[in-house]
Design an enzyme around this catalytic site. Sequence first.
Site, PDB file in Angstrom:
ATOM      1  N   ASN A  16       0.838  -1.214   0.000  1.00 42.07           N
ATOM      2  CA  ASN A  16       0.000   0.000   0.000  1.00 42.07           C
ATOM      3  C   ASN A  16       0.866   1.256   0.000  1.00 42.07           C
ATOM      4  OD1 ASN A  16      -3.029  -0.479   0.110  1.00 42.07           O
ATOM      5  ND2 ASN A  16      -2.254  -2.026   1.542  1.00 42.07           N
ATOM      6  N   ARG A  67       3.807   1.704  25.727  1.00 47.06           N
ATOM      7  CA  ARG A  67       3.155   2.141  24.478  1.00 47.06           C
ATOM      8  C   ARG A  67       3.179   3.662  24.373  1.00 47.06           C
ATOM      9  NH1 ARG A  67       0.389  -1.604  21.495  1.00 47.06           N
ATOM     10  NH2 ARG A  67      -0.045  -3.538  22.574  1.00 47.06           N
ATOM     11  N   LEU A  95      -2.265   1.774  18.479  1.00 48.15           N
ATOM     12  CA  LEU A  95      -1.833   3.098  18.946  1.00 48.15           C
ATOM     13  C   LEU A  95      -2.640   3.499  20.178  1.00 48.15           C
ATOM     14  CD1 LEU A  95      -1.625   4.562  15.371  1.00 48.15           C
ATOM     15  CD2 LEU A  95       0.313   4.279  16.923  1.00 48.15           C
ATOM     16  N   HIS A 111      -8.182  -1.081   5.946  1.00 54.05           N
ATOM     17  CA  HIS A 111      -8.472  -2.399   6.521  1.00 54.05           C
ATOM     18  C   HIS A 111      -9.099  -3.275   5.440  1.00 54.05           C
ATOM     19  CE1 HIS A 111      -9.468  -5.356   9.575  1.00 54.05           C
ATOM     20  NE2 HIS A 111     -10.654  -5.461   9.003  1.00 54.05           N
ATOM     21  N   GLU A 145     -10.723   2.881  19.312  1.00 53.10           N
ATOM     22  CA  GLU A 145     -11.126   1.487  19.193  1.00 53.10           C
ATOM     23  C   GLU A 145     -10.525   0.915  17.902  1.00 53.10           C
ATOM     24  OE1 GLU A 145     -13.767   4.023  18.917  1.00 53.10           O
ATOM     25  OE2 GLU A 145     -13.230   4.293  21.021  1.00 53.10           O
ATOM     26  N   GLU A 176      -7.346  -2.372  -2.657  1.00 56.82           N
ATOM     27  CA  GLU A 176      -6.690  -1.494  -1.672  1.00 56.82           C
ATOM     28  C   GLU A 176      -5.768  -0.510  -2.379  1.00 56.82           C
ATOM     29  OE1 GLU A 176      -5.011  -3.222   1.909  1.00 56.82           O
ATOM     30  OE2 GLU A 176      -6.069  -5.094   1.519  1.00 56.82           O
TER      31      GLU A 176
HETATM   32  C1  GRF Z   1      -3.184  -4.721   3.930  1.00 56.78           C
HETATM   33  O1  GRF Z   1      -4.043  -5.782   3.611  1.00 56.78           O
HETATM   34  C2  GRF Z   1      -3.894  -3.691   4.779  1.00 56.78           C
HETATM   35  O2  GRF Z   1      -5.251  -3.578   4.472  1.00 56.78           O
HETATM   36  C3  GRF Z   1      -3.737  -4.253   6.168  1.00 56.78           C
HETATM   37  O3  GRF Z   1      -2.444  -4.787   6.189  1.00 56.78           O
HETATM   38  C4  GRF Z   1      -2.058  -5.159   4.860  1.00 56.78           C
HETATM   39  C5  GRF Z   1      -0.773  -4.439   4.572  1.00 56.78           C
HETATM   40  O4  GRF Z   1      -0.209  -4.834   3.356  1.00 56.78           O
HETATM   41  N1  GRF Z   1      -3.965  -3.222   7.160  1.00 56.78           N
HETATM   42  P1  GRF Z   1       1.009  -4.019   2.744  1.00 56.78           P
HETATM   43  O5  GRF Z   1       2.129  -4.019   3.789  1.00 56.78           O
HETATM   44  O6  GRF Z   1       0.533  -2.647   2.435  1.00 56.78           O
HETATM   45  O7  GRF Z   1       1.403  -4.780   1.514  1.00 56.78           O
END
Ligand code: GRF
Length: 216
Positions: A16, A67, A95, A111, A145, A176
């Site tokens: 991503n 944390r 976090l 997500h 949350e 994504e």
């Molecule tokens: C993705 O599926 C994202 O939605 C989730 O963790 C994964 C991360 O993948 N939160 P990358 O590291 O971006 O390839």
Amino acid sequence: MAKLKLGILISGRGSNLQALIDAAADPSYPAEIALVISNKADAGGLARAAAAGIATQVIPHKDFASREAFDAALDQALRAAGVGLVCLAGFMRLLTAGFSEGWHDRLINIHPSLLPSFKGLDSHAQALKAGVRFSGCTVHFVRPEMDAGPIILQAAVPLHDGDDEDALAARILEAEHKSYPLAVRLIAEGRVKVVDGIVRIADGDFAAAALLNPLG
Ligand code: GRF
């Protein structure tokens, strides 16, 4: 107009992150990546950032007693880099409420499910088990949350007979990679507002047709 400065938090492969790097390579894209932070030194995404000439920092959570102390270090690095929007991209640490409140409506996550369904780590397994015809991905503002907060954008992805977790994950990941850069663009263009906990998008294009699966 000045570009929105992004701080991207990762823990792993960074696909991503790569989608955001690729989007930001277009001079007309309204955001630029100021800093990539990983809590893991071996995260594959660090090499992707370095290859694109983007500043990186490794801040190992294990170096901190709490944390709160870890999150304070993240916060300091992001502010020092002049970041205006923090993007979680496969960042595998929860976090603190203090951190998310400090970046209220300037902290987003992606997500791999259609929230509020299938929160947590095993969203693909949950979708397969539930037998839903669609899953997908959600970009949302972060609240204390887990996997909650005002939804900015969702992409729906069909499930196919015979899908396993890997097949579904790969299909959703493609969505994504389109969704995260688009959500960041909408924010950077100043078109996203949170009103009473709901995101309103100015001048959005909304597809009118329903999707049907199977036989859509
Ligand atoms: C993705 O599926 C994202 O939605 C989730 O963790 C994964 C991360 O993948 N939160 P990358 O590291 O971006 O390839």
